[in-house]
Design a protein around this motif. Structure first.
Motif, mmCIF file in Angstrom:
data_model
loop_
_atom_site.group_PDB
_atom_site.id
_atom_site.type_symbol
_atom_site.label_atom_id
_atom_site.label_comp_id
_atom_site.label_asym_id
_atom_site.label_seq_id
_atom_site.Cartn_x
_atom_site.Cartn_y
_atom_site.Cartn_z
ATOM 1 N N CYS A 1 -26.588 51.200 -53.905
ATOM 2 C CA CYS A 1 -26.336 52.623 -53.695
ATOM 3 C C CYS A 1 -24.848 52.908 -53.483
ATOM 4 C CB CYS A 1 -27.141 53.116 -52.499
ATOM 5 S SG CYS A 1 -28.937 53.089 -52.758
ATOM 6 N N ASP A 2 -24.110 51.977 -52.865
ATOM 7 C CA ASP A 2 -22.707 52.203 -52.544
ATOM 8 C C ASP A 2 -21.832 52.157 -53.792
ATOM 9 O OD1 ASP A 2 -20.792 52.861 -50.732
ATOM 10 O OD2 ASP A 2 -20.608 50.890 -49.830
ATOM 11 N N THR A 3 -21.997 51.113 -54.610
ATOM 12 C CA THR A 3 -21.214 51.019 -55.838
ATOM 13 C C THR A 3 -21.464 52.234 -56.717
ATOM 14 O OG1 THR A 3 -21.253 48.603 -55.765
ATOM 15 C CG2 THR A 3 -20.764 49.615 -57.884
ATOM 16 N N LEU B 1 -21.839 52.949 -46.007
ATOM 17 C CA LEU B 1 -22.429 53.281 -47.300
ATOM 18 C C LEU B 1 -22.929 54.726 -47.299
ATOM 19 C CD1 LEU B 1 -25.059 51.163 -49.216
ATOM 20 C CD2 LEU B 1 -25.541 53.535 -48.676
ATOM 21 N N ASN B 2 -23.536 55.144 -46.218
ATOM 22 C CA ASN B 2 -24.087 56.494 -46.148
ATOM 23 C C ASN B 2 -23.002 57.565 -46.127
ATOM 24 O OD1 ASN B 2 -27.311 56.735 -45.574
ATOM 25 N ND2 ASN B 2 -26.517 54.691 -45.089
ATOM 26 N N LEU B 3 -21.808 57.227 -45.634
ATOM 27 C CA LEU B 3 -20.682 58.156 -45.745
ATOM 28 C C LEU B 3 -20.294 58.359 -47.206
ATOM 29 C CD1 LEU B 3 -18.389 56.899 -42.841
ATOM 30 C CD2 LEU B 3 -19.780 58.976 -42.856
ATOM 31 N N ILE C 1 -28.945 62.534 -43.616
ATOM 32 C CA ILE C 1 -27.873 61.528 -43.525
ATOM 33 C C ILE C 1 -26.843 61.956 -42.481
ATOM 34 C CG2 ILE C 1 -26.038 60.315 -44.758
ATOM 35 C CD1 ILE C 1 -27.654 60.686 -47.331
ATOM 36 N N ILE C 2 -26.517 63.249 -42.450
ATOM 37 C CA ILE C 2 -25.584 63.750 -41.433
ATOM 38 C C ILE C 2 -26.152 63.533 -40.031
ATOM 39 C CG2 ILE C 2 -24.451 65.809 -40.513
ATOM 40 C CD1 ILE C 2 -24.347 66.877 -43.415
ATOM 41 N N GLY C 3 -27.454 63.765 -39.860
ATOM 42 C CA GLY C 3 -28.090 63.523 -38.568
ATOM 43 C C GLY C 3 -27.999 62.056 -38.172
ATOM 44 N N PHE C 4 -28.202 61.175 -39.132
ATOM 45 C CA PHE C 4 -28.049 59.738 -38.880
ATOM 46 C C PHE C 4 -26.636 59.433 -38.384
ATOM 47 C CE2 PHE C 4 -26.382 55.874 -41.056
ATOM 48 C CZ PHE C 4 -27.031 54.902 -40.304
ATOM 49 N N LEU D 1 -12.911 50.427 -40.584
ATOM 50 C CA LEU D 1 -13.058 50.923 -41.944
ATOM 51 C C LEU D 1 -14.032 52.097 -41.984
ATOM 52 C CD1 LEU D 1 -12.587 49.112 -45.096
ATOM 53 C CD2 LEU D 1 -14.693 50.410 -45.003
ATOM 54 N N TYR D 2 -15.058 52.060 -41.148
ATOM 55 C CA TYR D 2 -15.953 53.212 -41.028
ATOM 56 C C TYR D 2 -15.152 54.466 -40.683
ATOM 57 C CZ TYR D 2 -19.472 56.369 -39.095
ATOM 58 O OH TYR D 2 -20.246 57.479 -38.831
ATOM 59 N N CYS D 3 -14.194 54.336 -39.766
ATOM 60 C CA CYS D 3 -13.379 55.492 -39.371
ATOM 61 C C CYS D 3 -12.582 56.029 -40.552
ATOM 62 C CB CYS D 3 -12.436 55.101 -38.235
ATOM 63 S SG CYS D 3 -13.274 54.676 -36.698
ATOM 64 N N ALA D 4 -11.989 55.126 -41.348
ATOM 65 C CA ALA D 4 -11.232 55.564 -42.515
ATOM 66 C C ALA D 4 -12.140 56.240 -43.530
ATOM 67 C CB ALA D 4 -10.526 54.369 -43.154
ATOM 68 N N TYR D 5 -13.325 55.675 -43.745
ATOM 69 C CA TYR D 5 -14.241 56.258 -44.726
ATOM 70 C C TYR D 5 -14.829 57.576 -44.214
ATOM 71 C CZ TYR D 5 -14.242 52.190 -47.862
ATOM 72 O OH TYR D 5 -13.899 51.208 -48.758
#
Length: 577
Positions: free
Chosen positions: A311-313, A388-390, A418-421, A444-448
């Protein structure tokens, strides 16, 4: 790590006093030569663990508890079952290995606090670093015909993968080869972590992202990487710092990489309702990944023969192509209809999440990673990663009108879940816990998140209100900014950490004064990469199974530094205007 310390660690490993059976005492009688059973287990052992490079370092490391004959017999019996049983009981097989694994101590990096510099570097030095990174990416593309990324094994493993998590992997993965490699790598981790060789395999480093200084690195190409290199070159052109020739070369490289993402790496699959969808595979068939013949064979021997789409790629490739102005009809597919079939509902995590290594978080509303191919294969089982969800949210915002998200209640609901997650992740503080992430660092989550937030606030205000009526994005923004400013940039960083900080701060609208520490880290580190590029190779993403496999490279560092500096430069110039 200095040559003196390397030599000392090697000497201690080669001359250690043996205190019980070694890895090779345990495994050689069972896995060096045998007839019948699963041939891959022995091939993996000989290739990955019993090779002439590793054997001298570990042959004198023994485990005292294996002098207990019943424990040694139980461990060997488990390996024999993994080798010989047609349908192994992986929970039982993993139990004696998990018991040993829980004896080792591993921790995540804990950088020291660092006071911020008094003032930011001059704009000329920032511009120079941007030009160096852009030139590095273009030269690499010109030399190779693509921009490479590298994978490297850290055999000591990931601190978050203990005995419990290894058992999850053994029972949740689908490929027997992948289970074999997970079992043996984790057995070897115990011997490595309790050996003087540990200092060679896992030396200390500065900052959070791990430097990729392992001697064996596997060069390859993937649509996921090309998508981010596309964004980096778009950023380079947008700064206005590229020469006319560099701007032209950037556009040609972007066109080639978008083609690689959407055409070369395209794969047809079936959605959960049976509808056909074109998605993007994580690793295109040979020869497209550009492995050497040697590593292509090693990949097969280690049990990584099948790669399926993810899903991410798919999300990142669609996003990069959209930003590049591509009009390929594949982009008209409303991916949200497809992702909805992979979205987790509370209380119904099975069979979607079969490898719940991060079960400290609430999966409800999240989308899992791996996509079944047309043959129904899913060798890695499935897991769920917040970052990935971001990416799914970000590509949905960029294609909001094209996919008629606001006009289609089911698609809007998928986005809002997804936003709720993500909001629950931020509210609990779990986004800052490395264990919450499967493939990425919290930094990296913060950057994404910054990247996702920028796509969100670019939407018309009415669309923002329809998507996010309770201001979840503003809430998450506050939590992420606080983490970056009070944790990441307040401690020692390396160049990759600093790039992630700038991407987060720049996209989230932080004051330019907050950039100072990260800017100094990057400008001060320029040239550290030597002949390989402006900067060293650092961890971009990772696998936690079968062991800790890092992905990154000097070109990856250049790409992230370029994007971070471009955002900082833009904010600084606007503040001066």
């Amino acid at each position: 790590m200095t040559l003196h310390s390397i030599a000392g660690a090697a000497f201690r490993a080669l001359t250690a006093r043996k205190d019980g059976p070694s890895l090779y005492d345990v495994c050689d009688p069972l896995l060096l030569k045998y007839a019948g059973g699963d041939p891959h287990l022995g091939k993996f052992y000989r290739t990955a663990l019993g090779n002439p490079a590793l054997r001298p370092l570990l042959r004198r490391t023994g485990l005292s508890e294996l002098r207990d004959e019943p424990k040694l017999r139980a461990l060997r019996a488990a390996l024999r079952q993994a080798r010989d049983d047609e349908t192994p009981d992986w929970a039982a097989i993993g139990a004696p290995v998990a018991e040993l694994l829980d004896t080792i101590e591993l921790n995540h990096p804990r950088p020291r606090a660092a006071p911020p510099p008094a003032r930011a570097p001059d704009l000329a030095r920032i511009d120079g670093a941007i030009r160096s990174c852009g030139e590095h990416l273009l030269k690499s593309f010109g030399r190779n015909g693509f921009i490479p990324t590298y994978a490297a094994f850290n055999l000591i493993g990931d601190p978050d993968l203990r005995g419990r998590e290894m058992a999850m992997a053994l029972t949740g993965l689908n490929s027997r080869g992948y289970k074999n490699s997970t079992l043996l790598f984790n057995l070897a981790r115990t011997f490595i972590a309790r050996s003087p060789a540990r200092a060679l395999v896992n030396p200390p480093w500065k900052g959070i992202a791990e430097p990729m200084w392992e001697p064996m690195q596997i060069r390859h190409r993937s649509a996921y990487y090309d998508a981010f290199f596309t964004e980096a070159l778009l950023s380079f052109v947008e700064t206005g710092l590229a020469s006319a020739d560099q701007a032209g070369a950037s556009r040609r490289a972007i066109a080639d990489m978008v083609e690689f993402c959407l055409a070369t790496s395209r794969e047809e699959v079936r959605a959960h309702d049976g509808a056909a969808f074109n998605v993007i595979t994580a690793l295109a068939p040979l020869p497209h990944p550009r492995f050497s013949k040697f590593f292509a064979q090693i990949k097969q021997d280690l049990g990584f023969g099948i790669y399926v789409p993810d899903c991410d790629t798919t999300a990142c490739s669609f996003s990069a192509a959209t930003q590049a102005g591509c009009t390929d009809p594949i982009l008209d597919q409303p991916l949200l209809d497809f992702y909805a079939g992979y979205q987790v509902t509370a209380g119904a995590n099975e069979p979607k999440v079969t490898v719940p290594l991060n079960d400290n978080i609430d999966y409800e509303g999240g989308v899992v990673t791996w996509i079944d191919n047309l043959e129904g294969e899913r060798p890695f089982g499935n897991d769920l990663d917040p970052t990935l969800n971001l990416d799914i949210l970000e590509v949905s915002f960029r294609n909001l009108a094209r996919w008629k998200v606001l006009e289609t209640p089911a698609r809007l609901k998928t986005v809002q879940r997804i936003i709720g997650f993500q909001k629950r992740l931020a509210a609990s503080g779990a986004f800052a816990d490395p264990r919450s992430h499967i493939y990425y660092l919290p930094e990296l989550y913060c950057a994404y998140f910054g990247r996702c937030y920028a796509a969100f606030i670019a939407l018309p205000p009415a669309a923002q209100r329809a998507i996010d009526p309770d201001d979840s994005f503003d809430y998450i923004r506050g939590r992420v900014l606080a983490y970056v400013q009070t944790e990441l940039t307040a401690h020692e960083m390396n160049a990759f950490d600093a790039a992630l900080a700038l991407i987060a701060l720049g996209h989230l609208g932080a004051a330019p004064a907050t950039f100072t520490a990260a800017l100094h880290c990057i400008v001060g580190g320029l040239g550290e990469g030597g002949r390989h590029g402006p900067f060293k190779a650092y961890e971009w993403n990772k696998m936690k199974t079968p062991t800790r496999i890092l992905v990154g490279g000097p070109e990856v560092t250049s790409a992230f530094v370029l994007m971070g500096l471009a955002l900082a430069r833009k904010a600084m110039m606007e503040a001066r205007a």
